[in-house]
Write a protein that holds these residues in place. Sequence first.
Motif, PDB file in Angstrom:
ATOM      1  N   LEU A   1      -4.978   4.511 -35.860  1.00  0.00           N
ATOM      2  CA  LEU A   1      -3.754   4.750 -35.009  1.00  0.00           C
ATOM      3  C   LEU A   1      -4.005   3.630 -33.696  1.00  0.00           C
ATOM      4  CD1 LEU A   1      -3.016   8.492 -34.247  1.00  0.00           C
ATOM      5  CD2 LEU A   1      -1.519   6.759 -35.290  1.00  0.00           C
ATOM      6  N   TRP A   2      -5.317   3.688 -33.382  1.00  0.00           N
ATOM      7  CA  TRP A   2      -5.594   2.615 -32.290  1.00  0.00           C
ATOM      8  C   TRP A   2      -5.815   1.391 -32.724  1.00  0.00           C
ATOM      9  CZ3 TRP A   2      -9.640  -1.210 -32.581  1.00  0.00           C
ATOM     10  CH2 TRP A   2      -9.776  -1.607 -31.383  1.00  0.00           C
ATOM     11  N   LEU A   3      -5.973   0.993 -33.862  1.00  0.00           N
ATOM     12  CA  LEU A   3      -5.921  -0.449 -34.513  1.00  0.00           C
ATOM     13  C   LEU A   3      -4.462  -0.872 -34.611  1.00  0.00           C
ATOM     14  CD1 LEU A   3      -7.038  -2.606 -36.049  1.00  0.00           C
ATOM     15  CD2 LEU A   3      -6.766  -1.612 -38.163  1.00  0.00           C
ATOM     16  N   THR A   4      -3.553  -0.042 -34.779  1.00  0.00           N
ATOM     17  CA  THR A   4      -2.107  -0.232 -34.913  1.00  0.00           C
ATOM     18  C   THR A   4      -1.678  -0.840 -33.520  1.00  0.00           C
ATOM     19  OG1 THR A   4      -1.674   1.232 -36.746  1.00  0.00           O
ATOM     20  CG2 THR A   4       0.263   0.424 -35.334  1.00  0.00           C
ATOM     21  N   ASP A   5      -2.174  -0.122 -32.533  1.00  0.00           N
ATOM     22  CA  ASP A   5      -1.672  -0.349 -30.986  1.00  0.00           C
ATOM     23  C   ASP A   5      -2.296  -1.696 -30.646  1.00  0.00           C
ATOM     24  OD1 ASP A   5       0.051   1.928 -31.003  1.00  0.00           O
ATOM     25  OD2 ASP A   5      -1.468   3.088 -30.017  1.00  0.00           O
ATOM     26  N   PHE A   6      -3.649  -1.503 -31.049  1.00  0.00           N
ATOM     27  CA  PHE A   6      -4.542  -2.886 -30.468  1.00  0.00           C
ATOM     28  C   PHE A   6      -3.982  -4.114 -31.062  1.00  0.00           C
ATOM     29  CE2 PHE A   6      -8.124  -5.819 -30.908  1.00  0.00           C
ATOM     30  CZ  PHE A   6      -8.648  -5.923 -29.683  1.00  0.00           C
ATOM     31  N   ALA A   7      -3.636  -4.086 -32.348  1.00  0.00           N
ATOM     32  CA  ALA A   7      -3.226  -5.327 -33.000  1.00  0.00           C
ATOM     33  C   ALA A   7      -1.949  -5.688 -32.697  1.00  0.00           C
ATOM     34  CB  ALA A   7      -3.345  -5.166 -34.622  1.00  0.00           C
ATOM     35  N   ASP A   8      -0.962  -4.591 -32.546  1.00  0.00           N
ATOM     36  CA  ASP A   8       0.394  -4.852 -31.918  1.00  0.00           C
ATOM     37  C   ASP A   8       0.485  -5.660 -30.458  1.00  0.00           C
ATOM     38  OD1 ASP A   8       1.459  -3.847 -34.336  1.00  0.00           O
ATOM     39  OD2 ASP A   8       2.282  -2.159 -33.385  1.00  0.00           O
ATOM     40  N   ALA A   9      -0.340  -5.590 -29.657  1.00  0.00           N
ATOM     41  CA  ALA A   9      -0.894  -5.990 -28.186  1.00  0.00           C
ATOM     42  C   ALA A   9      -1.265  -7.488 -28.382  1.00  0.00           C
ATOM     43  CB  ALA A   9      -1.613  -5.056 -27.481  1.00  0.00           C
ATOM     44  N   LEU A  10      -1.753  -7.836 -29.486  1.00  0.00           N
ATOM     45  CA  LEU A  10      -2.472  -9.022 -29.505  1.00  0.00           C
ATOM     46  C   LEU A  10      -1.540 -10.069 -29.946  1.00  0.00           C
ATOM     47  CD1 LEU A  10      -5.543  -8.477 -32.067  1.00  0.00           C
ATOM     48  CD2 LEU A  10      -5.510  -9.022 -29.834  1.00  0.00           C
ATOM     49  N   PRO A  11      -1.774 -11.693 -29.540  1.00  0.00           N
ATOM     50  CA  PRO A  11      -0.661 -12.495 -29.679  1.00  0.00           C
ATOM     51  C   PRO A  11      -0.649 -12.738 -31.395  1.00  0.00           C
ATOM     52  CG  PRO A  11      -2.392 -13.417 -28.262  1.00  0.00           C
ATOM     53  CD  PRO A  11      -2.897 -11.916 -28.650  1.00  0.00           C
ATOM     54  N   PRO A  12       0.685 -13.128 -31.776  1.00  0.00           N
ATOM     55  CA  PRO A  12       0.546 -13.157 -33.259  1.00  0.00           C
ATOM     56  C   PRO A  12      -0.185 -13.858 -34.021  1.00  0.00           C
ATOM     57  CG  PRO A  12       2.808 -13.169 -32.252  1.00  0.00           C
ATOM     58  CD  PRO A  12       1.539 -13.466 -31.234  1.00  0.00           C
ATOM     59  N   HIS A  13      -0.865 -14.938 -33.447  1.00  0.00           N
ATOM     60  CA  HIS A  13      -1.814 -15.916 -34.295  1.00  0.00           C
ATOM     61  C   HIS A  13      -2.939 -15.267 -34.325  1.00  0.00           C
ATOM     62  CE1 HIS A  13      -2.706 -17.025 -30.244  1.00  0.00           C
ATOM     63  NE2 HIS A  13      -3.830 -17.315 -30.704  1.00  0.00           N
ATOM     64  N   GLN A  14      -3.330 -14.214 -33.325  1.00  0.00           N
ATOM     65  CA  GLN A  14      -4.740 -13.517 -33.315  1.00  0.00           C
ATOM     66  C   GLN A  14      -4.395 -12.407 -34.128  1.00  0.00           C
ATOM     67  OE1 GLN A  14      -6.137 -12.480 -29.479  1.00  0.00           O
ATOM     68  NE2 GLN A  14      -6.466 -14.844 -28.935  1.00  0.00           N
ATOM     69  N   ALA A  15      -3.386 -11.556 -34.110  1.00  0.00           N
ATOM     70  CA  ALA A  15      -3.201 -10.453 -34.974  1.00  0.00           C
ATOM     71  C   ALA A  15      -3.442 -10.713 -36.490  1.00  0.00           C
ATOM     72  CB  ALA A  15      -1.754  -9.821 -34.711  1.00  0.00           C
ATOM     73  N   ARG A  16      -2.891 -11.890 -36.883  1.00  0.00           N
ATOM     74  CA  ARG A  16      -2.892 -12.396 -38.296  1.00  0.00           C
ATOM     75  C   ARG A  16      -4.314 -12.588 -38.567  1.00  0.00           C
ATOM     76  NH1 ARG A  16       1.547 -15.746 -36.758  1.00  0.00           N
ATOM     77  NH2 ARG A  16       0.114 -17.354 -36.294  1.00  0.00           N
ATOM     78  N   ILE A  17      -5.174 -12.642 -37.978  1.00  0.00           N
ATOM     79  CA  ILE A  17      -6.698 -12.647 -38.226  1.00  0.00           C
ATOM     80  C   ILE A  17      -7.418 -11.556 -38.218  1.00  0.00           C
ATOM     81  CG2 ILE A  17      -8.937 -13.546 -37.730  1.00  0.00           C
ATOM     82  CD1 ILE A  17      -7.098 -16.379 -36.756  1.00  0.00           C
ATOM     83  N   ILE A  18      -7.212 -10.528 -37.026  1.00  0.00           N
ATOM     84  CA  ILE A  18      -7.441  -9.402 -36.872  1.00  0.00           C
ATOM     85  C   ILE A  18      -7.285  -8.042 -37.811  1.00  0.00           C
ATOM     86  CG2 ILE A  18      -7.827  -7.660 -35.267  1.00  0.00           C
ATOM     87  CD1 ILE A  18      -9.573  -9.739 -34.580  1.00  0.00           C
ATOM     88  N   ARG A  19      -5.907  -8.217 -38.243  1.00  0.00           N
ATOM     89  CA  ARG A  19      -5.482  -7.162 -39.083  1.00  0.00           C
ATOM     90  C   ARG A  19      -6.176  -7.170 -40.398  1.00  0.00           C
ATOM     91  NH1 ARG A  19      -1.131  -4.256 -36.996  1.00  0.00           N
ATOM     92  NH2 ARG A  19       0.442  -5.518 -35.391  1.00  0.00           N
ATOM     93  N   PRO A  20      -6.327  -8.308 -40.942  1.00  0.00           N
ATOM     94  CA  PRO A  20      -7.179  -8.323 -42.302  1.00  0.00           C
ATOM     95  C   PRO A  20      -8.618  -7.995 -42.143  1.00  0.00           C
ATOM     96  CG  PRO A  20      -5.454 -10.136 -42.228  1.00  0.00           C
ATOM     97  CD  PRO A  20      -5.731  -9.469 -40.868  1.00  0.00           C
ATOM     98  N   PHE A  21      -9.195  -8.452 -41.056  1.00  0.00           N
ATOM     99  CA  PHE A  21     -10.585  -8.169 -40.873  1.00  0.00           C
ATOM    100  C   PHE A  21     -10.674  -6.652 -40.705  1.00  0.00           C
ATOM    101  CE2 PHE A  21     -13.430  -7.241 -37.319  1.00  0.00           C
ATOM    102  CZ  PHE A  21     -14.524  -7.341 -37.962  1.00  0.00           C
ATOM    103  N   ALA A  22      -9.914  -6.071 -39.867  1.00  0.00           N
ATOM    104  CA  ALA A  22      -9.989  -4.517 -39.619  1.00  0.00           C
ATOM    105  C   ALA A  22      -9.670  -3.979 -40.954  1.00  0.00           C
ATOM    106  CB  ALA A  22      -9.028  -4.305 -38.434  1.00  0.00           C
ATOM    107  N   GLU A  23      -8.760  -4.207 -41.531  1.00  0.00           N
ATOM    108  CA  GLU A  23      -8.470  -3.472 -42.773  1.00  0.00           C
ATOM    109  C   GLU A  23      -9.267  -3.591 -43.956  1.00  0.00           C
ATOM    110  OE1 GLU A  23      -5.840  -1.315 -43.905  1.00  0.00           O
ATOM    111  OE2 GLU A  23      -4.968  -1.298 -41.908  1.00  0.00           O
ATOM    112  N   TRP A  24      -9.739  -4.910 -44.274  1.00  0.00           N
ATOM    113  CA  TRP A  24     -10.596  -5.217 -45.335  1.00  0.00           C
ATOM    114  C   TRP A  24     -12.108  -4.745 -45.088  1.00  0.00           C
ATOM    115  CZ3 TRP A  24      -8.642  -4.636 -50.019  1.00  0.00           C
ATOM    116  CH2 TRP A  24      -7.167  -5.023 -49.978  1.00  0.00           C
ATOM    117  N   GLN A  25     -12.490  -5.097 -43.840  1.00  0.00           N
ATOM    118  CA  GLN A  25     -13.895  -4.955 -43.247  1.00  0.00           C
ATOM    119  C   GLN A  25     -14.259  -3.621 -42.980  1.00  0.00           C
ATOM    120  OE1 GLN A  25     -16.337  -7.106 -44.239  1.00  0.00           O
ATOM    121  NE2 GLN A  25     -18.067  -5.506 -43.388  1.00  0.00           N
TER     122      GLN A  25
END
Length: 162
Positions: A62-86
């Motif tokens: 839940l936290w990750l969804t809120d955190f990534a949604d608050a990031l600029p899109p170009h950063q969220a495109r990197i953070i989401r896969p890192f967070a999901e897969w790592q």
Amino acid sequence: MVWIRHSSSAKLLTALPAQQAEITHELLDSLPQDAPMHHIRETLVATGVLPRRHEALAQLELWLTDFADALPPHQARIIRPFAEWQVLRDARRRATRHRYTAGAATGDRVDIRVAAMFLNWLDTQELDLDTVAQKDLDLWLTSPPPEDKESAPSSAGPSSGA
């Protein structure tokens, strides 16, 4: 009676039927995740109204969804896969073995925040992740975080013996 009239948890508990939906973890996940919500969820699990789940993992997701949604899109495109897969993949694996704790979830949040801090630093340095060099990584690792730079002058206060 005092608890019923003044408790945030009691008010939340009385508001749940107004949702006109079955009380599920998903319903509770859609509401603000604060102390009264955690108390109500724990009570509903303890009484058997809700099934037990690995709460530390669920709260991290839940936290990750809120955190990534608050990031600029170009950063969220990197953070989401890192967070999901790592991060989340490892957390899920550990949770299935009952070896994932609230402390581990806190550490995972730190890892994700640090990755976002690095991306912010790249932005401030006008660097691209694709072209970052070892010297850039060394500079980032040896530079104090922006919060430390701002608080450095005030850190020479009474506790430092000055």
